[in-house]
Scaffold this motif. Structure first.
Motif, mmCIF file in Angstrom:
data_model
loop_
_atom_site.group_PDB
_atom_site.id
_atom_site.type_symbol
_atom_site.label_atom_id
_atom_site.label_comp_id
_atom_site.label_asym_id
_atom_site.label_seq_id
_atom_site.Cartn_x
_atom_site.Cartn_y
_atom_site.Cartn_z
ATOM 1 N N LYS A 12 0.779 -1.233 0.000
ATOM 2 C CA LYS A 12 0.000 0.000 0.000
ATOM 3 C C LYS A 12 0.816 1.293 0.000
ATOM 4 C CE LYS A 12 -4.053 -1.785 2.456
ATOM 5 N NZ LYS A 12 -5.090 -1.369 1.533
ATOM 6 N N SER A 13 2.037 1.250 0.517
ATOM 7 C CA SER A 13 2.733 2.495 0.834
ATOM 8 C C SER A 13 4.132 2.650 0.258
ATOM 9 C CB SER A 13 2.847 2.620 2.361
ATOM 10 O OG SER A 13 1.579 2.673 2.949
ATOM 11 N N PHE A 14 4.705 1.602 -0.292
ATOM 12 C CA PHE A 14 6.103 1.617 -0.708
ATOM 13 C C PHE A 14 6.212 1.486 -2.222
ATOM 14 C CE2 PHE A 14 10.179 -0.681 -1.433
ATOM 15 C CZ PHE A 14 11.042 0.264 -0.906
ATOM 16 N N LYS A 15 6.984 2.365 -2.827
ATOM 17 C CA LYS A 15 7.258 2.316 -4.267
ATOM 18 C C LYS A 15 8.770 2.280 -4.440
ATOM 19 C CE LYS A 15 2.909 3.199 -5.297
ATOM 20 N NZ LYS A 15 2.093 2.116 -4.873
ATOM 21 N N TYR A 16 9.217 1.486 -5.417
ATOM 22 C CA TYR A 16 10.654 1.340 -5.651
ATOM 23 C C TYR A 16 10.934 1.355 -7.145
ATOM 24 C CZ TYR A 16 15.386 -0.527 -5.449
ATOM 25 O OH TYR A 16 16.739 -0.692 -5.596
ATOM 26 N N SER A 17 12.047 1.962 -7.517
ATOM 27 C CA SER A 17 12.480 2.009 -8.915
ATOM 28 C C SER A 17 13.999 1.888 -8.944
ATOM 29 C CB SER A 17 12.049 3.347 -9.535
ATOM 30 O OG SER A 17 12.651 3.511 -10.792
ATOM 31 N N PRO A 38 -1.720 5.377 3.502
ATOM 32 C CA PRO A 38 -2.618 4.294 3.090
ATOM 33 C C PRO A 38 -2.554 3.077 4.018
ATOM 34 C CG PRO A 38 -1.488 5.189 1.181
ATOM 35 C CD PRO A 38 -0.842 5.795 2.407
ATOM 36 N N THR A 39 -1.431 2.873 4.664
ATOM 37 C CA THR A 39 -1.295 1.754 5.610
ATOM 38 C C THR A 39 -1.823 2.127 6.982
ATOM 39 O OG1 THR A 39 0.594 0.818 4.437
ATOM 40 C CG2 THR A 39 0.370 0.244 6.764
ATOM 41 N N THR A 40 -1.445 3.294 7.504
ATOM 42 C CA THR A 40 -1.844 3.649 8.877
ATOM 43 C C THR A 40 -3.319 4.023 8.971
ATOM 44 O OG1 THR A 40 -1.088 5.947 8.619
ATOM 45 C CG2 THR A 40 0.479 4.342 9.554
ATOM 46 N N LEU A 41 -3.966 4.278 7.842
ATOM 47 C CA LEU A 41 -5.402 4.549 7.840
ATOM 48 C C LEU A 41 -6.221 3.311 7.467
ATOM 49 C CD1 LEU A 41 -5.300 8.113 6.287
ATOM 50 C CD2 LEU A 41 -5.858 7.525 8.656
ATOM 51 N N ASP A 42 -5.555 2.226 7.141
ATOM 52 C CA ASP A 42 -6.193 0.944 6.865
ATOM 53 C C ASP A 42 -6.461 0.256 8.206
ATOM 54 O OD1 ASP A 42 -6.538 -1.545 4.931
ATOM 55 O OD2 ASP A 42 -5.268 -2.212 6.611
ATOM 56 N N ASP A 73 -0.604 11.397 13.323
ATOM 57 C CA ASP A 73 -1.925 11.315 13.956
ATOM 58 C C ASP A 73 -2.525 9.911 14.004
ATOM 59 O OD1 ASP A 73 -1.724 14.031 14.445
ATOM 60 O OD2 ASP A 73 -3.086 14.604 12.821
ATOM 61 N N PRO A 74 -2.654 9.201 12.874
ATOM 62 C CA PRO A 74 -3.270 7.877 12.981
ATOM 63 C C PRO A 74 -2.448 6.902 13.818
ATOM 64 C CG PRO A 74 -2.601 8.315 10.699
ATOM 65 C CD PRO A 74 -2.352 9.558 11.490
ATOM 66 N N ILE A 75 -1.143 7.066 13.826
ATOM 67 C CA ILE A 75 -0.286 6.182 14.625
ATOM 68 C C ILE A 75 -0.464 6.486 16.104
ATOM 69 C CG2 ILE A 75 2.086 5.401 15.032
ATOM 70 C CD1 ILE A 75 2.691 6.450 12.147
ATOM 71 N N ILE A 120 7.504 11.222 21.076
ATOM 72 C CA ILE A 120 7.205 11.838 19.779
ATOM 73 C C ILE A 120 7.327 10.746 18.732
ATOM 74 C CG2 ILE A 120 7.972 13.495 18.042
ATOM 75 C CD1 ILE A 120 6.649 14.808 20.484
ATOM 76 N N ILE A 121 6.343 10.694 17.843
ATOM 77 C CA ILE A 121 6.356 9.683 16.789
ATOM 78 C C ILE A 121 6.242 10.354 15.430
ATOM 79 C CG2 ILE A 121 5.454 7.832 18.214
ATOM 80 C CD1 ILE A 121 2.697 8.391 16.978
ATOM 81 N N ASP A 122 6.651 9.613 14.406
ATOM 82 C CA ASP A 122 6.504 10.063 13.024
ATOM 83 C C ASP A 122 6.327 8.836 12.156
ATOM 84 O OD1 ASP A 122 6.317 11.822 10.896
ATOM 85 O OD2 ASP A 122 8.177 12.875 11.389
ATOM 86 N N ASP A 123 5.719 9.042 10.993
ATOM 87 C CA ASP A 123 5.501 7.900 10.115
ATOM 88 C C ASP A 123 6.757 7.530 9.349
ATOM 89 O OD1 ASP A 123 5.283 10.209 8.530
ATOM 90 O OD2 ASP A 123 3.530 9.492 7.424
ATOM 91 N N VAL A 124 7.489 8.513 8.831
ATOM 92 C CA VAL A 124 8.684 8.257 8.023
ATOM 93 C C VAL A 124 9.763 9.261 8.418
ATOM 94 C CG1 VAL A 124 9.647 8.151 5.684
ATOM 95 C CG2 VAL A 124 7.275 7.482 6.070
ATOM 96 N N ALA A 125 11.014 8.810 8.486
ATOM 97 C CA ALA A 125 12.138 9.722 8.721
ATOM 98 C C ALA A 125 13.116 9.610 7.560
ATOM 99 C CB ALA A 125 12.844 9.398 10.030
ATOM 100 N N THR A 126 13.408 10.746 6.954
ATOM 101 C CA THR A 126 14.463 10.831 5.951
ATOM 102 C C THR A 126 15.621 11.600 6.580
ATOM 103 O OG1 THR A 126 12.819 10.818 4.171
ATOM 104 C CG2 THR A 126 15.049 11.533 3.590
#
Length: 185
Positions: A12-17, A38-42, A73-75, A120-126
């Protein structure tokens, strides 16, 4: 739970090229893209993320869990729900991107107060920038940030940057784990 969440994230959430075709917020191009919403709201993804994040913070002696809206938020809500199911209640909160200019002028939404110990949480860290911003805003409201959790670490230095602000920082899933699963599909 973790393996199932990795599989859902890959679907649902990961794309790779093989070539860098995904433009990041920084403007830099990347070979992969992660949009956790799309994953955390599923329903199943929310259940898994909430339990895994709750398990990561359950021993941190915190009153609340939250982060910068909207990725966290959803997490946060899912982790708070999982905390109640486990008879170890932790309140969810949200940190605004823009400060309210009316009513009680605050960065934080939720039943939290100065002096509360929080994660403190986050969905993705770059780079960790949005997580660090959330940490700074929580601290400006008088909260004691004792832990940080990232659902997906892109392994580009973000986790290390966050650790400069909160030494007890962890990721639930790494980019390498997502790539391994993506290749297995």
């Amino acid at each position: 739970m973790k393996q199932e969440l990795i599989e859902i994230l890959c679907r649902k959430s990961f794309k790779y090229s093989e070539k860098p075709v995904f433009k990041l917020v920084s403007g830099r191009m990347s070979r992969f893209y992660v949009n956790c919403k799309p994953t955390t709201l599923d329903p199943r993804g929310m259940f898994l993320a909430g339990h895994l994040v709750f398990n990561a913070v359950r021993d941190a002696d915190i009153a609340g869990i939250g982060g910068l809206t909207f990725g966290a938020d959803p997490i946060a809500v899912a982790a708070a729900f999982a905390s109640e199911l486990n008879k170890h209640p932790i309140r969810a909160f949200s940190i605004r991107k823009e400060q309210k200019d009316h009513g009680i002028i605050r960065w934080i939404e939720g039943d939290m107060a100065a002096g509360d110990r929080v994660a403190i949480i986050d969905d993705v860290a770059t780079t960790g920038g949005s997580t660090i911003k959330a940490i700074e805003r929580a601290r400006s409201e008088g909260m004691e940030v004792v832990k940080a959790v990232v659902l997906v670490d892109r392994q580009e230095g973000g986790l290390e940057n966050i650790q400069k602000y909160v030494p007890d920082t962890t990721a639930i899933i790494t980019r390498d784990e997502l790539i391994r699963q993506w290749r297995a599909f």
